[in-house]
Scaffold this motif. Sequence first.
Motif, PDB file in Angstrom:
ATOM      1  N   VAL A 110       0.841  -1.206   0.000  1.00 28.58           N
ATOM      2  CA  VAL A 110       0.000   0.000   0.000  1.00 28.58           C
ATOM      3  C   VAL A 110       0.870   1.247   0.000  1.00 28.58           C
ATOM      4  O   VAL A 110       2.059   1.196   0.332  1.00 28.58           O
ATOM      5  N   VAL A 111       0.284   2.364  -0.362  1.00 27.37           N
ATOM      6  CA  VAL A 111       0.970   3.653  -0.332  1.00 27.37           C
ATOM      7  C   VAL A 111       1.365   3.966   1.108  1.00 27.37           C
ATOM      8  O   VAL A 111       0.613   3.702   2.047  1.00 27.37           O
ATOM      9  N   GLY A 113       1.867   5.690   4.594  1.00 32.66           N
ATOM     10  CA  GLY A 113       0.872   6.470   5.321  1.00 32.66           C
ATOM     11  C   GLY A 113       0.979   7.969   5.149  1.00 32.66           C
ATOM     12  O   GLY A 113      -0.037   8.669   5.065  1.00 32.66           O
ATOM     13  N   GLN A 116      -0.750   9.073   1.808  1.00 33.29           N
ATOM     14  CA  GLN A 116      -2.109   8.629   1.512  1.00 33.29           C
ATOM     15  C   GLN A 116      -3.108   9.784   1.521  1.00 33.29           C
ATOM     16  O   GLN A 116      -2.991  10.720   2.302  1.00 33.29           O
ATOM     17  N   THR A 117      -4.119   9.674   0.646  1.00 34.20           N
ATOM     18  CA  THR A 117      -5.248  10.598   0.729  1.00 34.20           C
ATOM     19  C   THR A 117      -6.164  10.123   1.843  1.00 34.20           C
ATOM     20  O   THR A 117      -6.090   8.980   2.307  1.00 34.20           O
ATOM     21  N   TYR A 120      -8.366   7.130   0.635  1.00 27.38           N
ATOM     22  CA  TYR A 120      -7.575   5.899   0.498  1.00 27.38           C
ATOM     23  C   TYR A 120      -7.300   5.318   1.882  1.00 27.38           C
ATOM     24  O   TYR A 120      -7.465   4.122   2.112  1.00 27.38           O
ATOM     25  N   ALA A 121      -6.903   6.176   2.823  1.00 32.21           N
ATOM     26  CA  ALA A 121      -6.635   5.726   4.182  1.00 32.21           C
ATOM     27  C   ALA A 121      -7.891   5.170   4.830  1.00 32.21           C
ATOM     28  O   ALA A 121      -7.858   4.137   5.513  1.00 32.21           O
ATOM     29  N   ARG A 140      -3.985   9.164  11.501  1.00 33.92           N
ATOM     30  CA  ARG A 140      -3.122   9.035  10.324  1.00 33.92           C
ATOM     31  C   ARG A 140      -2.954  10.373   9.614  1.00 33.92           C
ATOM     32  O   ARG A 140      -1.859  10.725   9.180  1.00 33.92           O
ATOM     33  N   GLN A 177      -5.874   9.113  -5.429  1.00 31.34           N
ATOM     34  CA  GLN A 177      -4.638   8.763  -4.729  1.00 31.34           C
ATOM     35  C   GLN A 177      -3.425   8.860  -5.658  1.00 31.34           C
ATOM     36  O   GLN A 177      -2.373   9.381  -5.273  1.00 31.34           O
TER      37      GLN A 177
END
Length: 282
Positions: A110-111, A113, A116-117, A120-121, A140, A177
């Motif tokens: 995953v991207v 943290g 992240q948008t 997405y989070a 986050r 994202q």
Amino acid sequence: MVNIRDLDPSASPLDYYGSELRRLREEAKLKQGELGRIVFCTASLIGQIETARKVPTREFSERVDAALGTGGVFSRLVGLVLRSQLPTWFQPYAEMEAKAAYISTFQAQVVYGLLQTEDYARALLRVGYPDGEDEQLAARMERQRILAREQPPVLCAVLDEALLHRQVGSPEVMRNQLAHLLGFRRRPWVQVQILPFSAGEHAGMMGSFNVLRFDRDPDLFYAESYDSGHMTANPQVIRERSVGYARLQATALSPEDSAVLIARVMEERYGDQPASGRCAVA
């Protein structure tokens, strides 16, 4: 119902925040509903935060500071509150991440943290924390504030191409994202590289990891499993992982070519999508 008089301000940052909110509100001779109207929320929300049943947001804290003239007390305190909402095993890493001068990360799934948008989070957290999604999301997003500092850390991220194709949330969430990743090209302290499928076997086959470097403290290596994190300053581990990361950077696409790949996947895989649930017209 929790009796706020029984709250122990020393129990947690959240309890302390709640007790201070009540104390300063009462000093201002405001009822919960009156303060709520000033900061654009309900009396119920004020009550829930005062009883440590609801986690405050940074926006709420800034409004309360303005309403009560506290000189930024809650805006400073909310960072501790939100960090305390992170998983216990992750908190030590988050504290060191916030102090790092250089962050090097390889992410296979995953991207990272910090990149992240919010949507997405949220999609990720919905899987792992269905009962505490809002609190984890706020925590986050709070972590990402280090990138907005006057002197942010240098962040180098090598991301496996697979995570560009793995849909997290809706196609729109993924498109936004990937656009967000492209936006970091305008930040001189952030470098994003994609490790393409064509790289074959590589130095990150063991999984995702981070290396933190500091101005005065020893370097740290961090990796995590399903529900635990491992952090060490062992010089041999740092040496091995630093060399491995350098090899990943050398194998990955350049930042410019990475941006081209991200843009291509964004358009080809997550381009214009039909509205979900739309029925075909016969």
